[in-house]
Every structure is written in structure tokens, then in C-alpha cells.
Design a protein around this motif. Structure first.
Motif, PDB file in Angstrom:
ATOM      1  N   ILE A   1       7.651  25.998   0.959  1.00  0.00           N
ATOM      2  CA  ILE A   1       8.742  25.118   0.519  1.00  0.00           C
ATOM      3  C   ILE A   1       8.656  23.762   1.217  1.00  0.00           C
ATOM      4  N   LEU A   2       8.797  22.697   0.427  1.00  0.00           N
ATOM      5  CA  LEU A   2       8.812  21.329   0.945  1.00  0.00           C
ATOM      6  C   LEU A   2      10.090  20.646   0.474  1.00  0.00           C
ATOM      7  N   ILE A   3      10.834  20.063   1.416  1.00  0.00           N
ATOM      8  CA  ILE A   3      12.044  19.311   1.082  1.00  0.00           C
ATOM      9  C   ILE A   3      11.784  17.835   1.369  1.00  0.00           C
ATOM     10  N   MET A   4      12.085  16.998   0.385  1.00  0.00           N
ATOM     11  CA  MET A   4      11.792  15.569   0.508  1.00  0.00           C
ATOM     12  C   MET A   4      12.868  14.736  -0.187  1.00  0.00           C
ATOM     13  N   GLU A   5      12.709  13.448  -0.075  1.00  0.00           N
ATOM     14  CA  GLU A   5      13.638  12.498  -0.678  1.00  0.00           C
ATOM     15  C   GLU A   5      13.693  12.683  -2.195  1.00  0.00           C
ATOM     16  N   PHE A   6      14.901  12.667  -2.744  1.00  0.00           N
ATOM     17  CA  PHE A   6      15.100  12.704  -4.185  1.00  0.00           C
ATOM     18  C   PHE A   6      14.976  11.289  -4.733  1.00  0.00           C
ATOM     19  N   ILE A   7      14.125  11.106  -5.730  1.00  0.00           N
ATOM     20  CA  ILE A   7      13.937   9.794  -6.351  1.00  0.00           C
ATOM     21  C   ILE A   7      14.677   9.798  -7.683  1.00  0.00           C
ATOM     22  N   GLY A   8      15.800   9.103  -7.725  1.00  0.00           N
ATOM     23  CA  GLY A   8      16.619   9.066  -8.930  1.00  0.00           C
ATOM     24  C   GLY A   8      17.900   8.295  -8.673  1.00  0.00           C
ATOM     25  N   ASP A   9      18.807   8.320  -9.641  1.00  0.00           N
ATOM     26  CA  ASP A   9      20.038   7.539  -9.505  1.00  0.00           C
ATOM     27  C   ASP A   9      21.112   8.323  -8.743  1.00  0.00           C
ATOM     28  N   ILE A  10      22.239   7.663  -8.511  1.00  0.00           N
ATOM     29  CA  ILE A  10      23.298   8.265  -7.698  1.00  0.00           C
ATOM     30  C   ILE A  10      23.991   9.422  -8.425  1.00  0.00           C
ATOM     31  N   GLU A  11      23.771   9.535  -9.729  1.00  0.00           N
ATOM     32  CA  GLU A  11      24.338  10.642 -10.500  1.00  0.00           C
ATOM     33  C   GLU A  11      23.464  11.888 -10.441  1.00  0.00           C
ATOM     34  N   GLY A  12      22.280  11.750  -9.843  1.00  0.00           N
ATOM     35  CA  GLY A  12      21.388  12.900  -9.744  1.00  0.00           C
ATOM     36  C   GLY A  12      20.372  13.013 -10.860  1.00  0.00           C
ATOM     37  N   ASN A  13      20.207  11.944 -11.647  1.00  0.00           N
ATOM     38  CA  ASN A  13      19.197  11.943 -12.701  1.00  0.00           C
ATOM     39  C   ASN A  13      17.854  11.513 -12.118  1.00  0.00           C
ATOM     40  N   PRO A  14      16.820  12.356 -12.199  1.00  0.00           N
ATOM     41  CA  PRO A  14      15.537  12.011 -11.586  1.00  0.00           C
ATOM     42  C   PRO A  14      14.838  10.858 -12.298  1.00  0.00           C
ATOM     43  N   ALA A  15      14.089  10.077 -11.553  1.00  0.00           N
ATOM     44  CA  ALA A  15      13.329   8.974 -12.136  1.00  0.00           C
ATOM     45  C   ALA A  15      12.206   9.526 -13.008  1.00  0.00           C
ATOM     46  N   PRO A  16      11.921   8.865 -14.132  1.00  0.00           N
ATOM     47  CA  PRO A  16      10.823   9.317 -15.004  1.00  0.00           C
ATOM     48  C   PRO A  16       9.470   8.875 -14.459  1.00  0.00           C
ATOM     49  N   THR A  17       8.416   9.459 -14.985  1.00  0.00           N
ATOM     50  CA  THR A  17       7.071   9.006 -14.635  1.00  0.00           C
ATOM     51  C   THR A  17       6.730   7.759 -15.459  1.00  0.00           C
ATOM     52  N   LEU A  18       5.680   7.069 -15.049  1.00  0.00           N
ATOM     53  CA  LEU A  18       5.219   5.917 -15.824  1.00  0.00           C
ATOM     54  C   LEU A  18       4.786   6.345 -17.225  1.00  0.00           C
ATOM     55  N   ARG A  19       4.301   7.561 -17.333  1.00  0.00           N
ATOM     56  CA  ARG A  19       3.891   8.063 -18.643  1.00  0.00           C
ATOM     57  C   ARG A  19       5.103   8.195 -19.559  1.00  0.00           C
ATOM     58  N   GLU A  20       6.232   8.612 -18.986  1.00  0.00           N
ATOM     59  CA  GLU A  20       7.458   8.794 -19.768  1.00  0.00           C
ATOM     60  C   GLU A  20       8.190   7.483 -19.996  1.00  0.00           C
ATOM     61  N   ALA A  21       8.099   6.559 -19.032  1.00  0.00           N
ATOM     62  CA  ALA A  21       8.805   5.274 -19.115  1.00  0.00           C
ATOM     63  C   ALA A  21       7.863   4.147 -18.709  1.00  0.00           C
ATOM     64  N   PRO A  22       7.083   3.622 -19.656  1.00  0.00           N
ATOM     65  CA  PRO A  22       6.156   2.531 -19.345  1.00  0.00           C
ATOM     66  C   PRO A  22       6.876   1.333 -18.735  1.00  0.00           C
ATOM     67  N   PRO A  23       6.208   0.585 -17.878  1.00  0.00           N
ATOM     68  CA  PRO A  23       6.865  -0.537 -17.191  1.00  0.00           C
ATOM     69  C   PRO A  23       7.231  -1.668 -18.142  1.00  0.00           C
ATOM     70  N   LEU A  24       8.337  -2.317 -17.830  1.00  0.00           N
ATOM     71  CA  LEU A  24       8.743  -3.486 -18.617  1.00  0.00           C
ATOM     72  C   LEU A  24       7.848  -4.675 -18.307  1.00  0.00           C
ATOM     73  N   TYR A  25       7.370  -4.730 -17.071  1.00  0.00           N
ATOM     74  CA  TYR A  25       6.502  -5.821 -16.630  1.00  0.00           C
ATOM     75  C   TYR A  25       5.212  -5.218 -16.078  1.00  0.00           C
ATOM     76  N   PRO A  26       4.287  -4.863 -16.952  1.00  0.00           N
ATOM     77  CA  PRO A  26       3.094  -4.116 -16.551  1.00  0.00           C
ATOM     78  C   PRO A  26       2.262  -4.796 -15.467  1.00  0.00           C
ATOM     79  N   GLU A  27       2.083  -6.103 -15.557  1.00  0.00           N
ATOM     80  CA  GLU A  27       1.258  -6.800 -14.563  1.00  0.00           C
ATOM     81  C   GLU A  27       1.860  -6.677 -13.170  1.00  0.00           C
ATOM     82  N   GLU A  28       3.173  -6.828 -13.090  1.00  0.00           N
ATOM     83  CA  GLU A  28       3.862  -6.711 -11.804  1.00  0.00           C
ATOM     84  C   GLU A  28       3.761  -5.291 -11.256  1.00  0.00           C
ATOM     85  N   MET A  29       3.953  -4.303 -12.116  1.00  0.00           N
ATOM     86  CA  MET A  29       3.838  -2.907 -11.698  1.00  0.00           C
ATOM     87  C   MET A  29       2.418  -2.600 -11.242  1.00  0.00           C
ATOM     88  N   PHE A  30       1.446  -3.096 -11.991  1.00  0.00           N
ATOM     89  CA  PHE A  30       0.036  -2.892 -11.646  1.00  0.00           C
ATOM     90  C   PHE A  30      -0.274  -3.431 -10.251  1.00  0.00           C
TER      91      PHE A  30
END
Length: 263
Positions: free
Chosen positions: A152-181
Motif C-alpha cells: 500500500i502506498l499513500i500519496m497526495e491526491f491530485i484533484g479539486d477541492i470537491e474530490g474530483n481527480p484530475a484527468p490524464t492528458l489523454r483524457e483532457a488534452p492541453p489548451l496550450y500544448p506548447e506551454e504544456m510541452f
């Protein structure tokens, strides 16, 4: 392989079911209704470790699945201060031991008997914890690791304050690809030059898009830069990022990426 008798199997399932019900009655376990999945993930030993962790302050409640994989499930949890955490639980029965051995062998940080499957998984989890810690302390944006115990590994939750996890780049492509790259290349450079690690499986599937900030995840297979297969894994990461960002409209050759990381 030892085959359990029908009576022993029934007893094992009964013990696991009893422990699951106890966790639910104490309101420590929520959102895990599938008995089959629960029995696969929460074996008796895993439940015992969860009990121990619940007494340390790192974990008060386990609440629903964030993601499922062949070897591990990631759950959302709450610590004693009602902060969200991510809880990654590896399944001993379904882990790919050959793959784990491939990435563990040759790493001077770990000495493990390769004939002991449970010990291999425990080493794998410890490896992920230490890789995350090493990356985090050197400025790479990864989930902050809190504690690891056995599988078991416990780590930081990456998501909003409501508990919704952040999506992957595959699921949510960047709005500014060059900056993300550019941010991802910067983190790859830090990982290689400062943390002295190579991810080994980096792609749009293993990078979260957290409000247009990249967060690198699934770092268990990462190896130190002087590992025999580090060069091969770095080239794979470079090709993956070049390919994925070409789909997002950013053209950069593997050679150009390599120079930014190593030069």
C-alpha cells in the motif's frame, strides 16, 4: 502452487468479508460495493495493513475508486484532518512479477529474493515511494508521497477541492500544448539531471492535466540513470512524448527533446 481446500477458501473469504464489514461499519470504507473486486484487492493481509495505517493519521476513510489496473487500484481517501489522499493498493495475486523483476534487478538500492512474490511486490511499492520522494524533493511535479507499507502506498491526491481527480492528458488534452510541452520537458530534465532518474513509461497516459499543470504519475518502474537499461528507457520516454505532442500540434523531434534533457 498450493491449492486451497474448499473449506479453507470459504474460511478465507469469510475472514475477508468480516473484515470488510468491520471497515464499513466503522465508516472507514465507502464506495466499494463489488464483492468480487473487493475480495481481489482487500485480502486479509492488506486489510490488516489498512488497520495499522488508520492508526497513524495517514488514512481515516477509503472512499471509492479513482482508477483500476491489472496490478493495482487507486482509491480516494481521507486522512485524520479530512484532507483527500490517494491510496494505491497492489494486488499480490495479479501482479506482473517478471516485469517487476526486470526493473528491480540492477538497481543498487534494492536487494530482494526474486523467488518471494510478496516480497517483490513490497519492494516494488517501496521503489515507487522512494522514486516519488526523490523526484518531489528535486522539483519534479509528482504526487507527494506520504507513506508506504507492504503493498500500500499513500500519496497526495491530485484533484479539486470537491474530490474530483484530475484527468490524464489523454483524457483532457492541453489548451496550450506548447506551454504544456515545455513544462514536461523541464520536468524530464529535472528528473534526469537532478533526481538522477528515468521514468521509463512516460506518456499522455501517465501525466495528469491538473488545471493546465502537468503532474507525472506511475513512477514505480523508474530507474536510476546508471541502471543498465536507463538509456533504453529514456529513449522510449522521448519517443512517446514526441509522438503524443505531435497529436496535440507540437512538432519536436526526439533528437531535439534529448538535447533539452541531457545537454
Amino acid at each position: 502452487m498450493v491449492e486451497l481446500s474448499a473449506d479453507k477458501k470459504d474460511k478465507t473469504f469469510h475472514e475477508v468479508d468480516s473484515a470488510l464489514e468491520r471497515l464499513k461499519s466503522e465508516k472507514r470504507l465507502k464506495g466499494v460495493e463489488d464483492r468480487r473486486v473487493a475480495s481481489e484487492v482487500f485480502d486479509k493481509r492488506t486489510l490488516e495493513v489498512l488497520y495499522k495505517l488508520s492508526n497513524t493519521g495517514y488514512l481515516a476513510i477509503l472512499d471509492g475508486v479513482i482508477s483500476t489496473g491489472k496490478e493495482a487500484n487507486v482509491f480516494k481517501g481521507l486522512d485524520d484532518n479530512d484532507n483527500f489522499v490517494a491510496v494505491k493498493i497492489y494486488r499480490i495475486a495479479t501482479s506482473d512479477f517478471r516485469k517487476m523483476q526486470y526493473y528491480i534487478q540492477g538497481d543498487p538500492r534494492f536487494k530482494v529474493k526474486m523467488s518471494n512474490k510478496r516480497q517483490i511486490v513490497h519492494t516494488w511499492v517501496n521503489k515507487e515511494f522512494r522514486n516519488l520522494k526523490r523526484a518531489y524533493e528535486n522539483g519534479v511535479r509528482v504526487p507527494k508521497p506520504f507513506v508506504s507499507r507492504e503493498n500500500i502506498l499513500i500519496m497526495e491526491f491530485i484533484g479539486d477541492i470537491e474530490g474530483n481527480p484530475a484527468p490524464t492528458l489523454r483524457e483532457a488534452p492541453p489548451l496550450y500544448p506548447e506551454e504544456m510541452f515545455n513544462k514536461i520537458i523541464y520536468y524530464m530534465r529535472l528528473l534526469y539531471r537532478e533526481a538522477r532518474l528515468v521514468h521509463g513509461d512516460l506518456s499522455a497516459f501517465n501525466i495528469l492535466n491538473f488545471d493546465e499543470e502537468p503532474v507525472i504519475i506511475d513512477i514505480s518502474q523508474a530507474v536510476v540513470v546508471d541502471h543498465p537499461i536507463a538509456g533504453e528507457l529514456l529513449e522510449r520516454d522521448i519517443r512517446n512524448i514526441s509522438r503524443d505532442f505531435k497529436r496535440f500540434g507540437v512538432s519536436s523531434t526526439p533528437q531535439e527533446i534529448r538535447e533539452k534533457i541531457i545537454d
